[in-house]
Design a protein around this motif. Sequence first.
Motif, PDB file in Angstrom:
ATOM      1  N   ARG A  21       2.836   1.566  -3.461  1.00 27.97           N
ATOM      2  CA  ARG A  21       1.960   2.029  -4.538  1.00 27.97           C
ATOM      3  C   ARG A  21       1.744   3.529  -4.467  1.00 27.97           C
ATOM      4  NH1 ARG A  21      -2.787  -2.543  -4.116  1.00 27.97           N
ATOM      5  NH2 ARG A  21      -2.010  -4.014  -5.699  1.00 27.97           N
ATOM      6  N   ASP A  22       1.507   4.011  -3.274  1.00 29.58           N
ATOM      7  CA  ASP A  22       1.273   5.440  -3.078  1.00 29.58           C
ATOM      8  C   ASP A  22       2.491   6.255  -3.501  1.00 29.58           C
ATOM      9  OD1 ASP A  22       0.054   7.804  -2.177  1.00 29.58           O
ATOM     10  OD2 ASP A  22       0.848   7.548  -0.160  1.00 29.58           O
ATOM     11  N   ILE A  23       3.680   5.847  -3.052  1.00 29.76           N
ATOM     12  CA  ILE A  23       4.911   6.562  -3.382  1.00 29.76           C
ATOM     13  C   ILE A  23       5.176   6.519  -4.885  1.00 29.76           C
ATOM     14  CG2 ILE A  23       7.427   6.540  -3.094  1.00 29.76           C
ATOM     15  CD1 ILE A  23       6.904   5.430  -0.247  1.00 29.76           C
ATOM     16  N   ALA A  51       0.832  -1.208   0.000  1.00 34.58           N
ATOM     17  CA  ALA A  51       0.000   0.000   0.000  1.00 34.58           C
ATOM     18  C   ALA A  51       0.867   1.259   0.000  1.00 34.58           C
ATOM     19  CB  ALA A  51      -0.938  -0.010   1.202  1.00 34.58           C
ATOM     20  N   LEU A  52       1.888   1.273   0.851  1.00 31.97           N
ATOM     21  CA  LEU A  52       2.786   2.423   0.930  1.00 31.97           C
ATOM     22  C   LEU A  52       3.550   2.603  -0.380  1.00 31.97           C
ATOM     23  CD1 LEU A  52       4.316   4.666   2.490  1.00 31.97           C
ATOM     24  CD2 LEU A  52       5.823   2.865   3.377  1.00 31.97           C
ATOM     25  N   GLU A  83       3.153   6.056  -7.392  1.00 28.71           N
ATOM     26  CA  GLU A  83       2.194   6.846  -8.173  1.00 28.71           C
ATOM     27  C   GLU A  83       2.481   8.335  -8.064  1.00 28.71           C
ATOM     28  OE1 GLU A  83      -2.649   7.567  -8.569  1.00 28.71           O
ATOM     29  OE2 GLU A  83      -1.858   6.062  -7.174  1.00 28.71           O
ATOM     30  N   ARG A  84       2.764   8.818  -6.861  1.00 24.32           N
ATOM     31  CA  ARG A  84       2.994  10.250  -6.681  1.00 24.32           C
ATOM     32  C   ARG A  84       4.273  10.733  -7.343  1.00 24.32           C
ATOM     33  NH1 ARG A  84       4.127  11.086  -1.966  1.00 24.32           N
ATOM     34  NH2 ARG A  84       3.608   9.199  -0.806  1.00 24.32           N
TER      35      ARG A  84
END
Length: 304
Positions: free
Chosen positions: A165-167, A162-163, A169-170
């Motif tokens: 994916r977030d990083i 989850a972490l 993508e941003r």
Amino acid sequence: MRYPIAALLPLALLLGACAGPEHLERRDGYVVDHFHVSHSHNSRVRHLVVHYTDVDEAESLATLTGPHVSAHYVLPLPAHQRAGEPLVYQLVDESRRAWHAGASAWKNRTNINDTSIGIEIVNTGPDRPYAEVKQALESDSENVSGIHWAPYPDAQIEALIALSRDIIERHAIHPTDVVAHSDIAPTRKIDPGPAFPWYALYEAGIGVWPEDETTARYRDRFDHAPPGLATLQQALQAWGYPLAASGELDTQTRAVLRAFQMRFRPDDYRGQADAETAAILWALLERYQPEALRRLSDRKAYRG
């Protein structure tokens, strides 16, 4: 009726002031206006680097909040939750440079601290002291098969996914730039080790993995005519590792091979050059960096 330009200036200044005080930031000795925003920029972050801490949570946090090393995030063991979600510690803002990579290189970049987000996973690593493990890895001994590596609980990996994916993508991080600490510093580091589930991350859309059919095709080819060591070194360098094509199985080459095998062939990471390792590497290049593979072909790479 026309007005002189000089008469219109006060009106322009007044309209500019109507942009609102939320665009103004008062600093020591000057004021910054944030109203005019350029769209010509991107993130400085190019890499996501995965580590293990090699110690428990309390010691991990004490070390990573001290004066010498740091990381952007720490993933504890999955006992911690808030509002039903896994807890992640953020120690350094992503806009800041954390001190997690040290002397490092990947592809054409060095000092990977400058361009990366570092995630430390609370995991105790091997069941032997680091110096003993490193000595076993650097020898031709079969003792490496007797090293036990601490597992990564599923819930901890789910939080990491989850972490990450977030990083990713941003910051628009390329799959080939999601790397292990051992990838960017192969002679110094062995984390996150052979127990880390890279394939599970790949299945979740994070990082890279070779296609089985392509690997089998190259394995059949290299069982009959393996690439020479200098060509293998060139291929490892093309993939991203800091390595020169010396034609010798030197310390740097063994370390790079170990790092590669820990990630993509963790059942045998003795740092030996063999057909299976070459097949995996060529399959990765074909899938993710075909131009690099073509350059190797142009050098008549398969002749060794």
